[in-house]
Design an enzyme around this catalytic site. Structure first.
Site, PDB file in Angstrom:
ATOM      1  CD  GLU A 249      -3.372   0.354   0.657  1.00  0.00           C
ATOM      2  OE1 GLU A 249      -2.874   1.494  -0.314  1.00  0.00           O
ATOM      3  OE2 GLU A 249      -4.333   0.195   0.533  1.00  0.00           O
TER       4      GLU A 249
ATOM      5  N   GLY B 150      -6.545   3.416  15.456  1.00  0.00           N
ATOM      6  CA  GLY B 150      -5.464   3.753  14.529  1.00  0.00           C
ATOM      7  C   GLY B 150      -4.722   5.048  14.598  1.00  0.00           C
TER       8      GLY B 150
ATOM      9  CG  ASP C 165      -2.548   4.571  20.008  1.00  0.00           C
ATOM     10  OD1 ASP C 165      -2.878   5.337  20.812  1.00  0.00           O
ATOM     11  OD2 ASP C 165      -1.954   3.729  20.014  1.00  0.00           O
TER      12      ASP C 165
ATOM     13  CG  ASP D  62      -7.179   3.233   4.058  1.00  0.00           C
ATOM     14  OD1 ASP D  62      -6.888   2.093   4.328  1.00  0.00           O
ATOM     15  OD2 ASP D  62      -7.296   3.688   3.069  1.00  0.00           O
TER      16      ASP D  62
ATOM     17  CG  ASN E 181      -9.740   2.849   0.627  1.00  0.00           C
ATOM     18  OD1 ASN E 181      -8.420   3.259   0.607  1.00  0.00           O
ATOM     19  ND2 ASN E 181      -9.795   1.543   0.618  1.00  0.00           N
TER      20      ASN E 181
ATOM     21  CG  ASP F 211      -7.750   0.308  -1.738  1.00  0.00           C
ATOM     22  OD1 ASP F 211      -7.038   0.877  -1.032  1.00  0.00           O
ATOM     23  OD2 ASP F 211      -7.470  -1.165  -1.258  1.00  0.00           O
ATOM     24  CB  SER F 212      -5.192   4.087  -2.963  1.00  0.00           C
ATOM     25  OG  SER F 212      -5.133   3.784  -1.552  1.00  0.00           O
TER      26      SER F 212
END
Length: 345
Positions: A68, A131, A149, A156, A207, A256-257
Site C-alpha cells: 500500500e 489507528g 491512537d 487509511d 478509503n 481503494d486508493s
C-alpha cells in the site's frame, strides 16, 4: 366449476408426467461468453473504455503481502508499506529493496511526505478504533504521533495540501453503518499539527483521498458503498455551496486508493478486480489499466498507485494473496505527468 377444477387437475398431472426433454423443449438458455468469465469481469458500461495492460516492473515478494501507500521522495526512492506486517520499504532507483521500518503494530496503509522530508504514515492500528497518523524521519527514526491512537480514528490514506496541512480518511463503518469520513489536520500547532476537523463525515469505510492540482477539489472513494466523491472546497475545511457530488457508482469490489495527475485526471485502484479506472476532472470514466493475470484470478488485490514526479510513469501495487504469484509492482504510462507535489516544494 367442479368440472373446471377436475380439468385443471388432469392437465397438471399430464404436465408432470411428460418427459423432462419435453419440459425443456424450446426454453431459452443462458451461455457463458468470454466477457463474463473470470472472477472480475469488466462491467458492460466499462468495456468500451480505452484499455491498456500494465507490465511487471518489480517483484517485491513471493508471498502475498498487502502492499500500500506508494510515494516518491525527493531522491527518487519509492516508499511503500506492507499493511499486516507493519513494514515500510524503500526501493531505490536502481531497484534495491530496503526496510526502513520493521514489523510494528501501526498497520500502515497510506504514506505522504512532508515538505521537511518526514514521512507521514496513516495506520489502521487494531482495525477497530485505535489507528493513528505518525511521522518519522526518512531513516525510520523519530516516530512521533500526529493523530494519536487514542483519538478513535482508523486512518487509511492521506494527502498534503499547499499549506502543510493534510487530509486523511477514516476507514470505519460498514455499508449500512457510515461512521467513517474525511478529516483535515492543519499545519498550526507546531510539528504535531492541529486537531482533526471533519470535512466529509458519515462515509462507509472512507478509503482513497486526493487533491486536484490546484488544491480546490477533494476526491474521495467510499469503499463499502462503491462511490467516488468530488468535493469543491471554499477553504481547507469548508465545502463550497452545492460543492459535493457523487459522479460515479462503481460495480463490484471495491474502490481503494486514488491519485491525480497534472491534468486533473483521477486514477482509482479497484481492490478485488486487478485494474485501475481513470476519470477526467469531472469524474467521467475515460480509461482503464488492467493487470496481467486478472482474467484467471491473479493480481486482483490492486490497492494503490503513484506517478513518478516529472514523468507520466505510473507504478501500480498489487498482491496475489494466496494464489501463488506473490506481490508485484506493475508499470505503465499515465495520461499526464504527476502533479506538482506540495511536499516537494
Amino acid at each position: 366449476m367442479q368440472r373446471r377444477l377436475i380439468a385443471l387437475a388432469l392437465a397438471g398431472c399430464a404436465w408432470v408426467a411428460m418427459p423432462a426433454a419435453l419440459h425443456a423443449a424450446g426454453a431459452p438458455a443462458l451461455e457463458y461468453t468470454a466477457e463474463m468469465r473470470g472472477p472480475a469481469p469488466i462491467p458492460p458500461a466499462e468495456q468500451g473504455l480505452q484499455t491498456i495492460t500494465a507490465t511487471p516492473w518489480f517483484k517485491v515478494s513471493d508471498d502475498g503481502l498487502q502492499l500500500e501507500g506508494p510515494v516518491f521522495d525527493r531522491a527518487g526512492n519509492l516508499i511503500f508499506t506492507e499493511v499486516f506486517g507493519g513494514k515500510v520499504f524503500r526501493l531505490t532507483p536502481d531497484k534495491r529493496l530496503e526496510t526502513i521500518l520493521g514489523e510494528n503494530a501501526l498497520a500502515p496503509a497510506g504514506l505522504a511526505i512532508h515538505r521537511d522530508g518526514r514521512i507521514f504514515i496513516a495506520g489502521l492500528g487494531d482495525f477497530k478504533d485505535a489507528g493513528s497518523v505518525v511521522a518519522m524521519n526518512p531513516d525510520g527514526s523519530g516516530l512521533t504521533a500526529i493523530v494519536p491512537d487514542t483519538a478513535g480514528f482508523l486512518p487509511d490514506d492521506l494527502v498534503f495540501d499547499d499549506k502543510g496541512g493534510f487530509y486523511f480518511t477514516d476507514f470505519k463503518g460498514t455499508s449500512t453503518d457510515p461512521t467513517g469520513g474525511v478529516y483535515y489536520v492543519g499545519p498550526e500547532g507546531g510539528e504535531k499539527g492541529g486537531e482533526p476537523v471533519a470535512v466529509l463525515p458519515n462515509l462507509s469505510v472512507a478509503n482513497g483521498v486526493g487533491l486536484s492540482p490546484d488544491g480546490k477539489t477533494l476526491w474521495v472513494t467510499e469503499f463499502s458503498k462503491g462511490l467516488l466523491h468530488r468535493v469543491s472546497l471554499s477553504d481547507a475545511t469548508t465545502i463550497a455551496p452545492f460543492g459535493t457530488t457523487v459522479p460515479y457508482h462503481f460495480t463490484g469490489p471495491a474502490p481503494d486508493s486514488l491519485r491525480t495527475d497534472a491534468d486533473g485526471n483521477v486514477y482509482v485502484a479497484m481492490y478485488g478486480q486487478g485494474r485501475v479506472l481513470v476519470f477526467n476532472p469531472n469524474g467521467m470514466p475515460i480509461a482503464q489499466i488492467l493487470l496481467p493475470g486478472r482474467e484467471t484470478g491473479h493480481n486482483l488485490r490492486s490497492t494503490s498507485m503513484v506517478i513518478r514526479p516529472g514523468t507520466n510513469d505510473m507504478y501500480i501495487l498489487t498482491n496475489d494473496w494466496k494464489a501463488g504469484e506473490g506481490s508485484t509492482i506493475f508499470h505503465c504510462k499515465a495520461l499526464a505527468a504527476a502533479p506538482v507535489d506540495f511536499s516537494h516544494r
